[in-house]
Design an enzyme around this catalytic site. Sequence first.
Site, mmCIF file in Angstrom:
data_model
loop_
_atom_site.group_PDB
_atom_site.id
_atom_site.type_symbol
_atom_site.label_atom_id
_atom_site.label_comp_id
_atom_site.label_asym_id
_atom_site.label_seq_id
_atom_site.Cartn_x
_atom_site.Cartn_y
_atom_site.Cartn_z
ATOM 1 C CB CYS A 113 -15.463 3.937 3.488
ATOM 2 S SG CYS A 113 -17.071 4.258 4.209
ATOM 3 C CG HIS A 246 -12.528 3.749 6.275
ATOM 4 N ND1 HIS A 246 -12.918 5.126 6.446
ATOM 5 C CD2 HIS A 246 -13.713 2.954 6.593
ATOM 6 C CE1 HIS A 246 -14.170 5.174 6.787
ATOM 7 N NE2 HIS A 246 -14.830 3.851 6.752
ATOM 8 C CG ASN A 276 -17.082 5.556 8.565
ATOM 9 O OD1 ASN A 276 -16.744 6.439 7.852
ATOM 10 N ND2 ASN A 276 -17.578 4.441 8.302
HETATM 11 N N1 ACO Z 1 -27.943 2.229 20.706
HETATM 12 C C1 ACO Z 1 -28.361 1.177 21.108
HETATM 13 N N2 ACO Z 1 -28.787 0.211 20.841
HETATM 14 C C2 ACO Z 1 -28.547 -0.216 19.522
HETATM 15 C C3 ACO Z 1 -28.046 0.956 18.787
HETATM 16 C C4 ACO Z 1 -27.688 2.213 18.988
HETATM 17 N N3 ACO Z 1 -27.175 3.047 18.380
HETATM 18 N N4 ACO Z 1 -28.083 0.239 17.393
HETATM 19 C C5 ACO Z 1 -28.617 -0.896 17.322
HETATM 20 N N5 ACO Z 1 -28.693 -1.253 18.703
HETATM 21 C C6 ACO Z 1 -29.416 -2.324 18.998
HETATM 22 C C7 ACO Z 1 -29.877 -3.258 18.383
HETATM 23 O O1 ACO Z 1 -31.444 -2.727 17.893
HETATM 24 C C8 ACO Z 1 -29.920 -4.613 18.680
HETATM 25 O O2 ACO Z 1 -30.893 -4.725 19.544
HETATM 26 P P1 ACO Z 1 -31.730 -6.263 19.685
HETATM 27 O O3 ACO Z 1 -30.521 -7.268 20.258
HETATM 28 O O4 ACO Z 1 -32.763 -5.992 20.960
HETATM 29 O O5 ACO Z 1 -32.488 -6.600 18.416
HETATM 30 C C9 ACO Z 1 -28.697 -4.490 19.436
HETATM 31 O O6 ACO Z 1 -28.287 -3.148 19.646
HETATM 32 C C10 ACO Z 1 -27.506 -5.315 18.910
HETATM 33 O O7 ACO Z 1 -27.442 -4.891 17.485
HETATM 34 P P2 ACO Z 1 -26.111 -5.458 16.360
HETATM 35 O O8 ACO Z 1 -26.721 -4.585 15.067
HETATM 36 O O9 ACO Z 1 -26.414 -6.941 16.424
HETATM 37 O O10 ACO Z 1 -25.232 -4.868 17.090
HETATM 38 P P3 ACO Z 1 -23.619 -5.215 16.919
HETATM 39 O O11 ACO Z 1 -22.924 -5.644 18.258
HETATM 40 O O12 ACO Z 1 -23.375 -5.991 15.495
HETATM 41 O O13 ACO Z 1 -23.085 -3.659 16.675
HETATM 42 C C11 ACO Z 1 -22.309 -2.432 14.628
HETATM 43 C C12 ACO Z 1 -23.471 -3.138 15.445
HETATM 44 C C13 ACO Z 1 -21.562 -1.346 15.614
HETATM 45 C C14 ACO Z 1 -22.871 -1.514 13.550
HETATM 46 C C15 ACO Z 1 -21.334 -3.454 14.159
HETATM 47 O O14 ACO Z 1 -22.195 -4.494 13.584
HETATM 48 C C16 ACO Z 1 -20.364 -2.950 13.365
HETATM 49 O O15 ACO Z 1 -19.380 -2.256 13.909
HETATM 50 N N6 ACO Z 1 -20.224 -3.147 11.942
HETATM 51 C C17 ACO Z 1 -19.156 -2.541 11.237
HETATM 52 C C18 ACO Z 1 -20.155 -1.705 10.441
HETATM 53 C C19 ACO Z 1 -19.320 -0.510 10.315
HETATM 54 O O16 ACO Z 1 -18.254 -0.264 10.827
HETATM 55 N N7 ACO Z 1 -19.827 0.356 9.508
HETATM 56 C C20 ACO Z 1 -19.341 1.632 9.277
HETATM 57 C C21 ACO Z 1 -19.677 2.035 7.711
HETATM 58 S S1 ACO Z 1 -18.910 0.749 6.979
HETATM 59 C C22 ACO Z 1 -17.502 1.132 6.558
HETATM 60 O O17 ACO Z 1 -17.017 2.347 6.585
HETATM 61 C C23 ACO Z 1 -16.635 0.051 6.051
#
Ligand code: ACO
Length: 319
Positions: A113, A246, A276
């Site tokens: 990215c 990004h 993304n």
């Molecule tokens: N829909 C519904 N529920 C979901 C989904 C979904 N798509 N995905 C995960 N969940 C659930 C999980 O299973 C979990 O359930 P549980 O509590 O019963 O186990 C719950 O939601 C919480 O999951 P987390 O992973 O803790 O959710 P979080 O609030 O951390 O959000 C996310 C996840 C959005 C990925 C966050 O960590 C984030 O934004 N991280 C940054 C990653 C990013 O932006 N990546 C892009 C690529 S990297 C880059 O470009 C730099």
Amino acid sequence: MIRSRIAGTGAYLPPTIVTNDELARRMDTSDAWIQERTGIRQRHLADKGQSTSDLALEASRRALEAAGLSAAQVDLIVVATSTPDYIFPSTACLLQAKLGAKGGAAFDLQAVCSGFVYALATADSFIRAGTHRSALVVGAEVFSRILDWNDRATCVLFGDGAGAVVLTAAQVPGIHASVLHADGSLAGILSVPGNVCGGTIIGSPFLQMQGGQVFKVAVKVLDEAAREVSAAAGIALEQVDWLIPHQANLRILEATAKRLGLPRERLVVTVDRHANTSAASVPLALDEFVRAGRIKPGHKVMLQGVGGGFTWGASLVTM
Ligand code: ACO
């Protein structure tokens, strides 16, 4: 001293749009969950017959047209991608052929990215060195092909697309400064840990991510890179007209702008509609705001990349 400037921008999004509600019909997720956590409402997905070089071609044609240059006048093509058409030849070489050009240098650059910012800094260095006069710098991806569509935690986050800029030699910047960094010890937090060996995929062909870790590191390094490039360019953060990080996640974007003390109105956001698109996200966002007349000639724009590797970087540019 020779410098480089952005002479034209272009972008391409494949026509198929998939909304969060459509994903929710296929898997256990919801529009509310995706929007609340990421700000994403929809993503564009490439059709089966479209490859990265096809997306790159459309974006490149538009950037060349905006710059008033033909493909034959470009003597360097750098394509940032993690989803190349083939293992080899490079997508840049395939793009060159599709553009009907030959003879100039062409290569791919892999920084996930952060790829576009790495590619921009690389092409800028070639032009500053005087070895090349004009460059096509492209970020293009079909990330939909490396997603596990049964993994709701990752597949809802990404989309496909391409963005491009034409860089030309200039007497005044243009690109004032760029900073690039990596920390390979964090390779495991965001990866597609597979390869092809003897006709078989070894490891996994799908994206894997430790979302929480990625979030934390991204916000920290985007802040550091912005301050570093601002100092290197001798341009204060308050003088920056537009911040284009990004487009990973709205929460990361807003946290970055807040940490840097930049008002929300100066933050460019396209992640809501594009999701993304990895290396394509920054040039896609830049082109959208240029064509909308919001980013104008003379504006100071900070471009920021962050992603797998772990890699990060920033460029400070006068349009
Ligand atoms: N829909 C519904 N529920 C979901 C989904 C979904 N798509 N995905 C995960 N969940 C659930 C999980 O299973 C979990 O359930 P549980 O509590 O019963 O186990 C719950 O939601 C919480 O999951 P987390 O992973 O803790 O959710 P979080 O609030 O951390 O959000 C996310 C996840 C959005 C990925 C966050 O960590 C984030 O934004 N991280 C940054 C990653 C990013 O932006 N990546 C892009 C690529 S990297 C880059 O470009 C730099």
